[in-house]
Design an enzyme around this catalytic site. Structure first.
Site, PDB file in Angstrom:
ATOM      1  CB  SER A  82      54.297  37.521  25.734  1.00 48.57           C
ATOM      2  OG  SER A  82      53.189  38.311  25.434  1.00 48.57           O
ATOM      3  CB  THR A 186      54.895  32.347  30.309  1.00 47.11           C
ATOM      4  OG1 THR A 186      55.127  33.530  31.059  1.00 47.11           O
ATOM      5  CG2 THR A 186      56.063  31.396  30.513  1.00 47.11           C
ATOM      6  CB  VAL A 215      62.670  38.723  38.649  1.00 47.21           C
ATOM      7  CG1 VAL A 215      62.626  37.215  38.435  1.00 47.21           C
ATOM      8  CG2 VAL A 215      64.021  39.291  38.195  1.00 47.21           C
ATOM      9  N   GLY A 216      59.669  38.012  37.289  1.00 46.19           N
ATOM     10  CA  GLY A 216      58.384  37.350  37.516  1.00 46.19           C
ATOM     11  C   GLY A 216      58.551  35.944  38.065  1.00 46.19           C
ATOM     12  CG  ASP A 217      55.356  33.320  37.155  1.00 45.50           C
ATOM     13  OD1 ASP A 217      55.471  34.346  36.450  1.00 45.50           O
ATOM     14  OD2 ASP A 217      54.716  32.318  36.792  1.00 45.50           O
ATOM     15  N   GLY A 240      52.670  36.950  37.224  1.00 43.26           N
ATOM     16  CA  GLY A 240      53.672  36.244  38.028  1.00 43.26           C
ATOM     17  C   GLY A 240      53.625  36.570  39.507  1.00 43.26           C
TER      18      GLY A 240
HETATM   19  C1  SD4 Z   1      55.357  36.967  34.348  1.00 42.43           C
HETATM   20  N1  SD4 Z   1      54.153  34.912  34.276  1.00 42.43           N
HETATM   21  O1  SD4 Z   1      56.444  37.457  34.111  1.00 42.43           O
HETATM   22  C2  SD4 Z   1      54.880  35.839  33.474  1.00 42.43           C
HETATM   23  C3  SD4 Z   1      54.102  36.409  32.364  1.00 42.43           C
HETATM   24  C4  SD4 Z   1      52.997  35.573  31.863  1.00 42.43           C
HETATM   25  O2  SD4 Z   1      50.848  35.411  31.015  1.00 42.43           O
HETATM   26  O3  SD4 Z   1      53.015  34.401  31.814  1.00 42.43           O
HETATM   27  N2  SD4 Z   1      51.899  36.121  31.498  1.00 42.43           N
HETATM   28  O4  SD4 Z   1      54.612  37.376  35.243  1.00 42.43           O
END
Ligand code: SD4
Length: 334
Positions: A82, A186, A215-217, A240
């Site tokens: 990940s 993450t 794009v995520g958070d 995210g």
């Molecule tokens: C996202 N927050 O891209 C990240 C992925 C993540 O546990 O942390 N997942 O959404």
């Protein structure tokens, strides 16, 4: 005792004595808080080796930013599915990575989003912060920037194991068509250094099977990470989309500004989102936080969300408080 460690110890005991003399701490509190610096907190169990490397960097005289960067880099090149180029690819079979970094002093921030082939997105984020007048670079521009600055950038798509997982996945539905978010984590890593300054960063390959360009958070300042050097720092992991719509790490820090403990600040951000969000508590989001005093905590919608805590005295994986118990202070002046 090596010199940097000895210097750190002397600084800590001096700071504790000053707090005591100023009448703002009891003897035991002063000593306990002094011992909590440096303090390093990160998401998940895989954050523990990152924390430990970050502590070593600090003890060898590196800055909090160096420590954040090195800790996150360790996870980026650890084979994690990940984080980094070993992360699972998007719906087109391409690994697109997001990362950000923040430095408390000077309130500096840098981020990259949707980068391809960049071995260490956290380093690219730091370079954006330090070498450009910008905060965020995305896609091919960010790739170009990483190359120009001598960072490792690989051609090609996902690594073999990731690609095989992606191929297997093709038999399943794609995001936006009933797919469930899965295989996403993450590394978010926060530091309170021996001077009482804060820094933080995060890195992820995001939601596996995501629509290309999603794009995520994580690279969003105030979403994946937020640092306010006067108050504290927070970081997020989880879905995210449910973090970035609410500037959730920013909310956690604001909660601490208004007097909440780190654990309660994380829990209250989740409760507030759940009050607004049509999904209620079905959010799949988790937060870590530290404050300026050396208190730390975590809470998530995932039961017993694991997070890692490291100080010169201990290094361990802990469980975030269930939301129902998150009013209790953890790791603070309990
Ligand atoms: C996202 N927050 O891209 C990240 C992925 C993540 O546990 O942390 N997942 O959404």
């Amino acid at each position: 005792m090596s010199d940097p460690t000895r210097r750190a110890f002397l600084k800590q005991t001096t700071a504790a004595a000053a707090a005591l003399a100023a009448g703002c701490a009891t003897p035991s509190t002063a000593i306990r808080l002094a011992k909590r610096r440096p303090l390093i907190v990160s998401t998940w169990g895989f954050g523990k080796p990152a924390n430990e490397l970050a502590l070593k960097v600090l003890q060898e005289g590196g800055s909090a930013l160096d420590a954040v960067e090195q800790g996150v880099r360790l996870v980026e090149s650890s084979g994690n599915t990940s984080v980094g180029l070993s992360g699972l690819p998007n719906a087109a079979g391409v690994v697109q990575l997001d990362a950000c970094i923040m430095n408390g002093p000077g309130h500096q921030a840098g981020s990259v989003a949707g980068v391809e082939g960049v071995v260490h997105p956290i380093s690219a984020a730091r370079l954006v912060m330090e070498k450009t007048p910008h905060v965020m670079l995305v896609g091919p521009g960010a790739n170009w920037f990483a190359r120009q600055n001598g960072l490792g950038v690989r051609d090609g798509q996902a690594d073999e194991a990731s690609y095989r997982a992606w191929l297997a996945r093709q038999k399943k539905p794609v995001p936006g068509k009933g797919d469930k978010p899965e295989n996403h984590d993450t590394i978010a890593l926060l530091i309170l250094d021996e001077n009482g300054d804060l820094a933080g960063g995060c890195s992820t390959s995001g939601w596996s099977g995501k629509v290309p360009g999603r794009v995520g958070d994580s690279p969003i300042i105030g979403g994946g990470v937020y640092v306010d050097n006067a108050v504290g720092a927070a970081g997020a992991t989880g879905l995210g989309e449910n973090v970035m719509r609410y500037c959730a790490s920013y909310q956690v820090v604001e909660n601490m500004r208004h007097g909440m403990s780190p654990t309660e600040a994380c829990a209250e951000a989740i409760r507030r989102i759940a009050r607004t969000d049509p999904k209620g508590m079905d959010l799949a989001i988790n937060f870590i936080a530290i404050n300026k005093k050396g208190e730390f905590g975590a809470a998530g919608t995932q039961a017993n969300f694991p997070y890692s805590v490291t100080t010169p005295e201990f290094s361990e994986v802990r469980k975030g408080k269930p939301l129902s118990q998150a009013t209790q202070k953890e790791g603070g002046n309990e």
